[in-house]
Design a protein around this motif. Sequence first.
Motif, PDB file in Angstrom:
ATOM      1  N   GLU A  33      -7.116  -5.280 -13.235  1.00  0.00           N
ATOM      2  CA  GLU A  33      -7.985  -4.476 -14.101  1.00  0.00           C
ATOM      3  C   GLU A  33      -9.433  -4.763 -13.756  1.00  0.00           C
ATOM      4  O   GLU A  33      -9.789  -5.862 -13.334  1.00  0.00           O
ATOM      5  N   PHE A  34     -10.252  -3.733 -13.882  1.00  0.00           N
ATOM      6  CA  PHE A  34     -11.701  -3.891 -13.701  1.00  0.00           C
ATOM      7  C   PHE A  34     -12.339  -3.518 -15.029  1.00  0.00           C
ATOM      8  O   PHE A  34     -12.348  -2.348 -15.394  1.00  0.00           O
ATOM      9  N   GLY A  35     -12.825  -4.514 -15.749  1.00  0.00           N
ATOM     10  CA  GLY A  35     -13.315  -4.250 -17.098  1.00  0.00           C
ATOM     11  C   GLY A  35     -12.148  -3.735 -17.936  1.00  0.00           C
ATOM     12  O   GLY A  35     -11.077  -4.344 -17.948  1.00  0.00           O
ATOM     13  N   SER A  36     -12.340  -2.598 -18.566  1.00  0.00           N
ATOM     14  CA  SER A  36     -11.267  -2.056 -19.405  1.00  0.00           C
ATOM     15  C   SER A  36     -10.359  -1.109 -18.598  1.00  0.00           C
ATOM     16  O   SER A  36      -9.398  -0.567 -19.123  1.00  0.00           O
ATOM     17  N   TYR A  37     -10.698  -0.926 -17.299  1.00  0.00           N
ATOM     18  CA  TYR A  37      -9.927   0.009 -16.490  1.00  0.00           C
ATOM     19  C   TYR A  37      -8.765  -0.705 -15.805  1.00  0.00           C
ATOM     20  O   TYR A  37      -8.977  -1.614 -14.993  1.00  0.00           O
ATOM     21  N   VAL A  38      -7.557  -0.295 -16.164  1.00  0.00           N
ATOM     22  CA  VAL A  38      -6.359  -0.933 -15.609  1.00  0.00           C
ATOM     23  C   VAL A  38      -5.895  -0.138 -14.383  1.00  0.00           C
ATOM     24  O   VAL A  38      -5.547   1.035 -14.496  1.00  0.00           O
ATOM     25  N   VAL A  39      -5.922  -0.798 -13.221  1.00  0.00           N
ATOM     26  CA  VAL A  39      -5.503  -0.114 -11.983  1.00  0.00           C
ATOM     27  C   VAL A  39      -3.990  -0.262 -11.791  1.00  0.00           C
ATOM     28  O   VAL A  39      -3.293   0.702 -11.489  1.00  0.00           O
ATOM     29  N   HIS A  40      -3.497  -1.482 -11.934  1.00  0.00           N
ATOM     30  CA  HIS A  40      -2.059  -1.745 -11.794  1.00  0.00           C
ATOM     31  C   HIS A  40      -1.556  -2.446 -13.044  1.00  0.00           C
ATOM     32  O   HIS A  40      -2.241  -3.326 -13.569  1.00  0.00           O
ATOM     33  N   SER A  59      -6.097   9.756  -4.910  1.00  0.00           N
ATOM     34  CA  SER A  59      -7.303   8.964  -4.687  1.00  0.00           C
ATOM     35  C   SER A  59      -7.598   8.128  -5.936  1.00  0.00           C
ATOM     36  O   SER A  59      -7.525   8.641  -7.048  1.00  0.00           O
ATOM     37  N   GLY A  60      -7.878   6.853  -5.736  1.00  0.00           N
ATOM     38  CA  GLY A  60      -8.212   5.986  -6.872  1.00  0.00           C
ATOM     39  C   GLY A  60      -7.019   5.422  -7.611  1.00  0.00           C
ATOM     40  O   GLY A  60      -7.177   4.778  -8.655  1.00  0.00           O
ATOM     41  N   THR A  61      -5.803   5.620  -7.086  1.00  0.00           N
ATOM     42  CA  THR A  61      -4.621   5.081  -7.779  1.00  0.00           C
ATOM     43  C   THR A  61      -4.416   3.594  -7.498  1.00  0.00           C
ATOM     44  O   THR A  61      -3.534   2.972  -8.076  1.00  0.00           O
ATOM     45  N   GLY A  62      -5.199   3.030  -6.591  1.00  0.00           N
ATOM     46  CA  GLY A  62      -5.120   1.581  -6.376  1.00  0.00           C
ATOM     47  C   GLY A  62      -4.388   1.166  -5.123  1.00  0.00           C
ATOM     48  O   GLY A  62      -3.890   0.038  -5.030  1.00  0.00           O
ATOM     49  N   LYS A  63      -4.369   2.024  -4.114  1.00  0.00           N
ATOM     50  CA  LYS A  63      -3.694   1.670  -2.862  1.00  0.00           C
ATOM     51  C   LYS A  63      -4.440   0.545  -2.145  1.00  0.00           C
ATOM     52  O   LYS A  63      -3.835  -0.443  -1.716  1.00  0.00           O
ATOM     53  N   SER A  64      -5.759   0.720  -2.025  1.00  0.00           N
ATOM     54  CA  SER A  64      -6.531  -0.324  -1.335  1.00  0.00           C
ATOM     55  C   SER A  64      -6.552  -1.622  -2.139  1.00  0.00           C
ATOM     56  O   SER A  64      -6.481  -2.714  -1.560  1.00  0.00           O
ATOM     57  N   VAL A  65      -6.628  -1.510  -3.459  1.00  0.00           N
ATOM     58  CA  VAL A  65      -6.622  -2.721  -4.289  1.00  0.00           C
ATOM     59  C   VAL A  65      -5.277  -3.445  -4.147  1.00  0.00           C
ATOM     60  O   VAL A  65      -5.225  -4.683  -4.093  1.00  0.00           O
ATOM     61  N   LEU A  66      -4.198  -2.685  -4.032  1.00  0.00           N
ATOM     62  CA  LEU A  66      -2.882  -3.306  -3.825  1.00  0.00           C
ATOM     63  C   LEU A  66      -2.876  -4.074  -2.506  1.00  0.00           C
ATOM     64  O   LEU A  66      -2.438  -5.229  -2.440  1.00  0.00           O
TER      65      LEU A  66
HETATM   66  N1  LIG Z   1     -14.186  -4.285  -6.920  1.00  0.00           N
HETATM   67  C1  LIG Z   1     -14.018  -3.274  -7.798  1.00  0.00           C
HETATM   68  N2  LIG Z   1     -14.684  -3.227  -8.965  1.00  0.00           N
HETATM   69  C2  LIG Z   1     -14.489  -2.241  -9.850  1.00  0.00           C
HETATM   70  N3  LIG Z   1     -13.631  -1.229  -9.674  1.00  0.00           N
HETATM   71  C3  LIG Z   1     -12.930  -1.206  -8.532  1.00  0.00           C
HETATM   72  C4  LIG Z   1     -13.081  -2.231  -7.538  1.00  0.00           C
HETATM   73  N4  LIG Z   1     -12.245  -1.954  -6.503  1.00  0.00           N
HETATM   74  C5  LIG Z   1     -11.612  -0.816  -6.844  1.00  0.00           C
HETATM   75  N5  LIG Z   1     -12.017  -0.369  -8.046  1.00  0.00           N
HETATM   76  C6  LIG Z   1     -11.508   0.825  -8.740  1.00  0.00           C
HETATM   77  O1  LIG Z   1     -10.099   0.721  -8.765  1.00  0.00           O
HETATM   78  C7  LIG Z   1      -9.510   2.004  -8.551  1.00  0.00           C
HETATM   79  C8  LIG Z   1      -8.563   1.940  -7.383  1.00  0.00           C
HETATM   80  O2  LIG Z   1      -9.320   1.777  -6.198  1.00  0.00           O
HETATM   81  P1  LIG Z   1      -8.680   1.851  -4.755  1.00  0.00           P
HETATM   82  O3  LIG Z   1      -7.578   0.888  -4.637  1.00  0.00           O
HETATM   83  O4  LIG Z   1      -9.809   1.707  -3.791  1.00  0.00           O
HETATM   84  O5  LIG Z   1      -8.092   3.349  -4.739  1.00  0.00           O
HETATM   85  P2  LIG Z   1      -7.342   4.103  -3.558  1.00  0.00           P
HETATM   86  O6  LIG Z   1      -5.947   4.366  -4.050  1.00  0.00           O
HETATM   87  O7  LIG Z   1      -8.092   5.379  -3.365  1.00  0.00           O
HETATM   88  O8  LIG Z   1      -7.372   3.217  -2.347  1.00  0.00           O
HETATM   89  C9  LIG Z   1     -10.666   2.965  -8.369  1.00  0.00           C
HETATM   90  O9  LIG Z   1     -10.900   3.624  -9.598  1.00  0.00           O
HETATM   91  C10 LIG Z   1     -11.819   2.095  -7.986  1.00  0.00           C
HETATM   92  O10 LIG Z   1     -13.027   2.658  -8.381  1.00  0.00           O
END
Ligand SMILES: Nc1ncnc2c1ncn2[C@@H]1O[C@H](COP(=O)(O)OP(=O)(O)O)[C@@H](O)[C@H]1O
Length: 282
Positions: A33-40, A59-66
């Motif tokens: 999670e980033f702040g209140s935003y839950v990615v996974h 786009s933005g579903t969290g592939k790169s973050v994963l």
């Molecule tokens: N370091 C970070 N700080 C805050 N938000 C982030 C950070 N990295 C990614 N995010 C947010 O997390 C979400 C997923 O990002 P990302 O994994 O890059 O998406 P994608 O599926 O397009 O690769 C996006 O909404 C992005 O803005």
Amino acid sequence: MTASEIDTPPAEPTDAAASPDDCLIRVRGLRNEFGSYVVHDNLDLDVRRGEIIGVVGGSGTGKSVLMRSIIGLQIPDAGTIEVLGQSITAVRDDADIAIRSHWGVLFQGGALFSTLTVAENVEVPLREFYPEISEELLAEIAHFKVLLTGLPGDATLKYPSELSGGMRKRAGLARALALDPELLFLDEPTAGLDPIGAAAFDQLIKGLQQTLGLTVFLITHDLDTLHEICDRVAVLADRQVIAVGTIPELLALDHPWIQEYFNGPRGRAATAAWHRASERTA
Ligand SMILES: Nc1ncnc2c1ncn2[C@@H]1O[C@H](COP(=O)(O)OP(=O)(O)O)[C@@H](O)[C@H]1O
Ligand SMILES: [Mg+2]
């Protein structure tokens, strides 16, 4: 249907049911999670030895973050990640960093060092992990890795700005292969390439995976790539991996994003092109 329900056994008949050794990456209960935003939230994923797994999602579903979580660059808020049997979530000191030498990464956008030549870029991970290697051997390994990715030998002396987009991707791949990794992470490697360049890069990945016995974690938007070279596809949506399977298995699911993606106009065109190509080579 959940991911595990359509999880089919490995294609290799010799492969006895998923032993821990066959699973190079195991993600359980991942939360980011980033702040209140839950990615996974409570995300699970298994990557099997020797497969090319495509990772798709809006786009933005969290592939790169994963991907960043799996390689230890993003500290998860909850969950466990094991790579090659070692816990990544616990890798926090230098002694454990050696695990990083078992994978190579091509980040989204390539990210070569612009002030270094291609050869010097490829040498970066070698110098980090093997500081004792001689300059001659470094140059020799870098040259070999550059040739491996289909670049001409004289590309070693060029700077990234002197290369085309496709050549930069190949140089990034050469650097990712520097340490003879077992695992290759590629984040949208064909984004920005023209269709012919993208198809050539796909075939390069497939060829390297087969000859080097790599396991490949491949984030992509490219439907042709998914059809051509991926053994299975993992779909990210709703903060989880909602399904993992072959494309026919995914097509049988009625999730709206999956249907729109694989069965929408672009998806159908990619499927038709793939069938035509298969018939030609049959
Ligand atoms: N370091 C970070 N700080 C805050 N938000 C982030 C950070 N990295 C990614 N995010 C947010 O997390 C979400 C997923 O990002 P990302 O994994 O890059 O998406 P994608 O599926 O397009 O690769 C996006 O909404 C992005 O803005
Ligand atoms: Mg991304």
